[in-house]
Design a protein around this motif. Structure first.
Motif, PDB file in Angstrom:
ATOM      1  N   UNK A  71       4.867   6.577  -5.257  1.00  0.00           N
ATOM      2  CA  UNK A  71       4.705   5.408  -4.385  1.00  0.00           C
ATOM      3  C   UNK A  71       3.296   4.867  -4.570  1.00  0.00           C
ATOM      4  N   UNK A  72       3.110   4.058  -5.604  1.00  0.00           N
ATOM      5  CA  UNK A  72       1.806   3.483  -5.888  1.00  0.00           C
ATOM      6  C   UNK A  72       1.577   2.182  -5.152  1.00  0.00           C
ATOM      7  N   UNK A  73       0.440   1.550  -5.414  1.00  0.00           N
ATOM      8  CA  UNK A  73       0.131   0.234  -4.864  1.00  0.00           C
ATOM      9  C   UNK A  73       0.508  -0.838  -5.884  1.00  0.00           C
ATOM     10  N   UNK A  74       0.899  -1.996  -5.378  1.00  0.00           N
ATOM     11  CA  UNK A  74       1.168  -3.136  -6.244  1.00  0.00           C
ATOM     12  C   UNK A  74       1.022  -4.399  -5.424  1.00  0.00           C
ATOM     13  N   UNK A 119      -8.355  -3.494  -8.714  1.00  0.00           N
ATOM     14  CA  UNK A 119      -7.929  -2.178  -9.170  1.00  0.00           C
ATOM     15  C   UNK A 119      -6.578  -1.834  -8.550  1.00  0.00           C
ATOM     16  N   UNK A 120      -5.620  -1.445  -9.387  1.00  0.00           N
ATOM     17  CA  UNK A 120      -4.360  -0.843  -8.938  1.00  0.00           C
ATOM     18  C   UNK A 120      -4.277   0.496  -9.644  1.00  0.00           C
ATOM     19  N   UNK A 121      -4.595   1.555  -8.937  1.00  0.00           N
ATOM     20  CA  UNK A 121      -4.807   2.854  -9.561  1.00  0.00           C
ATOM     21  C   UNK A 121      -3.672   3.804  -9.190  1.00  0.00           C
ATOM     22  N   UNK A 122      -2.894   4.168 -10.190  1.00  0.00           N
ATOM     23  CA  UNK A 122      -1.867   5.189 -10.057  1.00  0.00           C
ATOM     24  C   UNK A 122      -1.950   6.052 -11.302  1.00  0.00           C
ATOM     25  N   UNK A 174       0.849  -1.196   0.000  1.00  0.00           N
ATOM     26  CA  UNK A 174       0.000   0.000   0.000  1.00  0.00           C
ATOM     27  C   UNK A 174       0.882   1.242   0.000  1.00  0.00           C
ATOM     28  N   UNK A 175       1.082   1.811  -1.211  1.00  0.00           N
ATOM     29  CA  UNK A 175       1.885   3.010  -1.319  1.00  0.00           C
ATOM     30  C   UNK A 175       1.104   4.263  -0.931  1.00  0.00           C
ATOM     31  N   UNK A 176       1.849   5.322  -0.672  1.00  0.00           N
ATOM     32  CA  UNK A 176       1.212   6.556  -0.192  1.00  0.00           C
ATOM     33  C   UNK A 176       0.299   7.189  -1.226  1.00  0.00           C
ATOM     34  N   UNK A 177       0.589   6.973  -2.529  1.00  0.00           N
ATOM     35  CA  UNK A 177      -0.165   7.661  -3.570  1.00  0.00           C
ATOM     36  C   UNK A 177      -0.974   6.711  -4.443  1.00  0.00           C
ATOM     37  N   UNK A 178      -1.060   5.450  -4.097  1.00  0.00           N
ATOM     38  CA  UNK A 178      -1.795   4.488  -4.912  1.00  0.00           C
ATOM     39  C   UNK A 178      -3.108   4.093  -4.268  1.00  0.00           C
ATOM     40  N   UNK A 179      -3.942   3.441  -5.060  1.00  0.00           N
ATOM     41  CA  UNK A 179      -5.225   2.926  -4.590  1.00  0.00           C
ATOM     42  C   UNK A 179      -5.336   1.481  -5.039  1.00  0.00           C
ATOM     43  N   UNK A 180      -5.730   0.589  -4.122  1.00  0.00           N
ATOM     44  CA  UNK A 180      -6.015  -0.799  -4.465  1.00  0.00           C
ATOM     45  C   UNK A 180      -7.353  -1.178  -3.849  1.00  0.00           C
ATOM     46  N   UNK A 181      -8.147  -1.954  -4.614  1.00  0.00           N
ATOM     47  CA  UNK A 181      -9.489  -2.320  -4.167  1.00  0.00           C
ATOM     48  C   UNK A 181     -10.027  -3.402  -5.095  1.00  0.00           C
ATOM     49  N   UNK A 228       7.844   2.404 -13.394  1.00  0.00           N
ATOM     50  CA  UNK A 228       6.585   3.106 -13.144  1.00  0.00           C
ATOM     51  C   UNK A 228       5.498   2.140 -12.687  1.00  0.00           C
ATOM     52  N   UNK A 229       4.403   2.737 -12.171  1.00  0.00           N
ATOM     53  CA  UNK A 229       3.278   1.953 -11.680  1.00  0.00           C
ATOM     54  C   UNK A 229       2.177   1.899 -12.731  1.00  0.00           C
ATOM     55  N   UNK A 230       1.126   1.151 -12.407  1.00  0.00           N
ATOM     56  CA  UNK A 230       0.059   0.953 -13.380  1.00  0.00           C
ATOM     57  C   UNK A 230      -1.212   1.666 -12.941  1.00  0.00           C
ATOM     58  N   UNK A 231      -2.108   1.820 -13.897  1.00  0.00           N
ATOM     59  CA  UNK A 231      -3.425   2.399 -13.652  1.00  0.00           C
ATOM     60  C   UNK A 231      -4.422   1.517 -14.400  1.00  0.00           C
ATOM     61  N   UNK A 232      -4.826   0.412 -13.755  1.00  0.00           N
ATOM     62  CA  UNK A 232      -5.581  -0.599 -14.480  1.00  0.00           C
ATOM     63  C   UNK A 232      -6.314  -1.512 -13.513  1.00  0.00           C
TER      64      UNK A 232
END
Length: 860
Positions: free
Chosen positions: A398-401, A389-392, A371-378, A528-532
């Motif tokens: 610092x995203x989620x992965x 969802x892994x939203x960056x 759980x990164x500071x700037x990412x969203x997972x759900x 980089x992180x993903x938005x997907x």
């Protein structure tokens, strides 16, 4: 939970004896009064001067080699390794250098050796300004975090077995495995080797260096033998050789129904010490392991390992002869009963807890949500049921992965559904804890999805091109990435990328070991992180067959498969009429859910002067009465899925051969085929003249090497999606990037050149056709043809012919060419030419091998 468990020690008198370390073919220790004299072999021939220097110890001789000086080394090794040169050897150098060598002009480089005795090419091994050692083609020690320091003695050992190994050791420790090199290529040795020589005609990369010992063997030493060589200053004529240890191949075992798995460990230890101590131990894994002696009492490393928990284990075999301890590792994958190759299965159907994703394969490979500071997972609505969802975005720091401690196997498949919300450069699909540029998949901003093990294994598909509306964003895509390491050539691997069940591209290139952790949606610190949104992520330890990948995409009813056949080249009859046979195939392995599978041929592009006799038959005849480029489409439907494939038919009028540009170069650069504008560009630094050629006169371009203002020829012509460039060429002299032809597109696209080694190379965009060598002053007929695929137009097949023989092929990404073709340079970012041209031809079709061979007979 025990992570480390020393298990048993065997003292055995049944060891296999083996010979000691072989003596080097040549050895130089730089002792006075004449430091050039050899301890073994021929004396070194000094070019310039050297000065005595303090060695590693007070009694050790050494010299300082300054700028402009080097040694000619007659190593005395006969050609080996299957080539005309020395392809198997080990080179040892004890060296140190003063601190100011790292900033010595022009760039703080200090060259160690040059394999080209003529010294017209760049050097082949160097110390760069950061203290890293290596060369771009093989790699630098900095990739492994190793940097040399000034005023420090090192024993460097380079082990070369061209086609198999290019390993680098310092003080007995392997630093990295370099990129393998070709037989009789740049890193093969001629009769002499230049030591400490600044390559490329002494270009200044030769700062002062201290040297204490140089030795060369006619064989690639093994790692335990390199360990026996010790550190700088020690004798290379070793008395005690370290044990040879082989833990054996990696293993995969299934749990028995009783919850126990047993693996047979068939390691090998070879040493001349009968009292060597041998130990098996657990380095890492999810649970403890029970080790017991194996069935062969005479094999001291034979053992069994018992596991009670699924997962990946790393076991180590070590041997200690009292002077050296040598280790080797293997991994054991312990999977659930009847796992069928599926080692990870994330369907995201469990309740969301924000911490883990559940593995439904039965192998306990549960993913950890970072759980990164700037990412969203759900969990949200997915392709089937729930998805993740892994939203960056493009700028997330610092995203989620999702993280999983898993070493990917030597062959396998990663299959998943993904719905990218938007495209941006380096939009991560999955990643790895190894090197930032290895074992990863990502999407570019232009919609290209790419998977690679190493850079030369990259396989690509353009999602925008595959989407019916031209926009791949916001749509569900099924990706299947496969890889298969070659068991006979372990440094090679074949990769594949499937999109929605269809093979997009396949490549063979360099194998590199993956890291210990797999990441979904990013995770490597430098990527980089993903938005997907993801769904149904699976990892297999086998390569799925095409029909199995299709089953992943279409579990209930697979669509029919359609092949429209190979593209065709046709000439009309003298009366202007002609016919072609369209021969396609339609198959439906699981049948139609509603009735018969139907087929239909249609013309979707080209002139209207055609008649399809039986459009509902997979094989039919088409009557044609006009030249042109026709595209026919074969459509199959099983009532639920509609699948299409296309074939291109290039129809020419009677007698036309497709040659649109022809420069005979008989005292002028005029195009005698179609009259395209052609210009002789007169550069300030170059010249040109007409000389005797292959057939009449020829054009010689004269000038300096490098990005200079030499003369070149500019042809106002746009290359097509298929075509050929054929010409005679005679290089005047050899240097890096001596241009044969070029293009006004990007400086790294649509070009051909000759290296200083004489190697000829050409490219359209990605990859090369290369591997043959030219000699200065010799005429060669060169032909490069290309063919942009009809069904997958972002891929182009490339072919290179030399003197009428096909010598190389390549599969490249398509990139649009510029509006101008150049002979002998012309692009400001590329080097100019010194060479002679004759009979230059450009076709707008991919001419046949027979036609290429006919062109080599012109003038004879």
């Amino acid at each position: 939970m025990k992570r480390f468990a020393f298990l048993f020690v065997v003292l055995s008198f049944a060891l296999s004896a083996r010979a000691g370390l072989p003596d080097p073919a040549s050895l130089w220790e730089f002792d006075g009064p004449d430091p050039n004299v050899a301890t073994i072999g021929n004396a070194l021939e000094l070019v310039g001067t050297v000065a005595p220097a303090a060695g590693v110890t007070a009694t050790d001789g050494a010299v300082t080699i300054g700028e402009g000086s080097y040694y000619i080394c007659a190593h005395g090794i006969a050609p080996n390794g299957g080539g005309a040169k020395v392809n198997e050897y080990t080179l040892l150098i004890d060296f140190s250098y003063p601190a100011d060598s790292l900033s010595d002009p022009p760039a703080g480089y200090n060259d160690l050796f040059q394999t080209d005795p003529t010294n017209v090419d760049d050097s082949d091994w160097t110390i760069n300004s950061s203290g890293a050692v290596g060369i771009g083609a093989v790699g630098y020690t900095s990739s492994a975090g190793f940097f040399t320091q000034p005023e420090t003695w090192y024993r460097m050992v380079l082990v070369v077995d061209n086609g198999l190994r290019h390993d680098v050791y310092f003080d007995g420790v392997e630093i990295f495995k370099g990129n393998q090199q070709g037989i009789d290529g740049r890193f093969s040795l001629a009769e002499t080797l230049l030591l400490f020589c600044a390559g490329y005609e002494q270009d200044g990369d030769d700062a002062p260096i201290h040297v204490s010992t140089v030795a060369i063997w006619d064989t690639p030493l093994e790692s335990h033998e390199v360990l026996s060589l010790g550190v700088a200053g020690e004798s290379v004529l070793a008395v005690n050789v370290a044990p040879s240890v082989d833990a054996g191949p990696n293993l995969t075992v299934e749990m028995e129904p009783n919850g126990v798995a047993v693996a047979h460990l068939s390691g090998m230890v070879v040493d001349d010490n009968p009292n060597v101590a041998v130990v098996w131990q657990l380095l890492s894994g999810p649970d403890e392991v029970i080790f017991e002696p194996g069935v062969d009492p005479n094999a001291i490393a034979d053992a069994t390992a018992t596991f009670r928990t699924t997962g990946q284990y790393v076991l180590q075999l070590s041997a200690d002869d009292g002077a050296y301890t040598v280790t080797d590792q293997l991994s054991v994958n312990v999977w659930a009963p009847g796992y069928g190759g599926l080692i990870v299965g994330w369907d995201f159907e469990e309740p969301w807890n924000g911490l883990t994703v559940n593995d439904v394969s039965g192998n306990n490979n549960h993913g950890v949500i970072v759980d990164g500071a700037h990412g969203v997972s759900e969990y949200v609505e997915g392709k089937v049921g729930q998805g993740l969802n892994l939203l960056s975005d493009d700028f997330t720091e610092t995203g989620d992965w999702v993280s999983l401690d898993l070493i990917l196997p030597d062959r396998g498949t990663i299959a998943l559904w993904m719905r990218p919300i938007d495209f941006y450069n380096y939009h991560s699909v999955f990643d790895n804890s190894g090197n930032q540029d290895d074992w990863e998949m990502w999407i570019y901003g232009d919609g290209r999805a790419r998977f690679r093990v190493e850079s030369d294994t990259a396989v690509t598909a353009n999602l925008n091109a595959l989407a019916e509306d031209g926009n791949g964003q916001g749509k569900w895509w099924h990706f299947a990435c496969t890889w298969a390491r070659d068991p006979n050539l372990p440094g090679r691997v074949t990769t594949q990328l499937y999109v929605n069940g269809r093979l997009a591209q396949e490549m063979t290139g360099t194998w590199v070991d993956p890291g210990p952790t797999f990441f979904l949606g990013g995770g490597h610190a430098n990527n980089d992180f993903c938005n997907a949104t993801f769904d149904d992520v699976k990892i297999y330890d086998r390569v799925l067959a095409p029909e199995q990948i299709a089953q992943e995409v279409y579990p209930n009813n697979m669509p029919p498969t359609v092949e429209a056949g190979a593209d065709q080249l046709v000439w009309l009859e003298p009366d202007g009429t002609g016919s072609i046979v369209l021969s396609g195939t339609v198959e439906d392995l699981d049948g139609s859910p509603v009735g018969e599978v139907t087929a239909l041929w249609e013309k979707i592009d080209g002139p209207d002067a055609i008649v399809i006799e039986n459009p509902t038959q997979v094989e039919t005849v088409v009557a044609i009465t006009a030249p042109g480029i026709y595209t026919f489409q074969l459509t199959a439907s099983d009532g639920q899925h509609v699948v299409k494939d296309v074939v291109l038919v290039d129809v020419w009028s009677h007698g036309h051969d497709g040659m649109l540009v022809h420069l005979p170069l008989e005292g002028t650069v005029q195009d005698v085929a179609s009259g395209f504008p052609v210009f002789m560009v007169d550069g300030a630094d170059g010249d040109h003249r007409y000389v005797d050629g292959i057939d009449g006169m020829a054009l010689e371009l004269i000038g300096t090497d490098g990005q200079t203002d030499n003369d070149y020829v500019a042809i106002d012509y746009v290359l097509g999606g298929r075509g050929a460039v054929a010409l005679w060429f005679r290089p005047t002299w050899l240097y890096n990037y001596n241009s044969v032809f070029d293009n006004s597109a990007d400086g790294n696209d649509w070009e051909m050149w000759v290296y200083g080694s004489g190697e000829l190379a050409g490219r359209i965009q990605s990859g090369y056709v290369r591997g043959v060598h030219l000699e200065a002053g010799t005429w060669y007929h060169i032909c490069m043809t290309w063919y942009r695929r009809t069904a997958t137009p972002d891929v182009v097949d490339q072919y290179l012919y030399l003197d009428g023989e096909l010598v190389a092929t390549n599969e490249s990404e398509w990139v649009d060419p510029g509006t101008t073709v150049f002979l002998g340079g012309g692009h400001r970012d590329n080097d100019d030419c010194n060479g002679t041209f004759d009979d230059v031809r450009i076709y707008d079709r991919c001419i046949t091998a027979e036609e290429v061979l006919d062109l080599t007979l012109i003038g004879q």
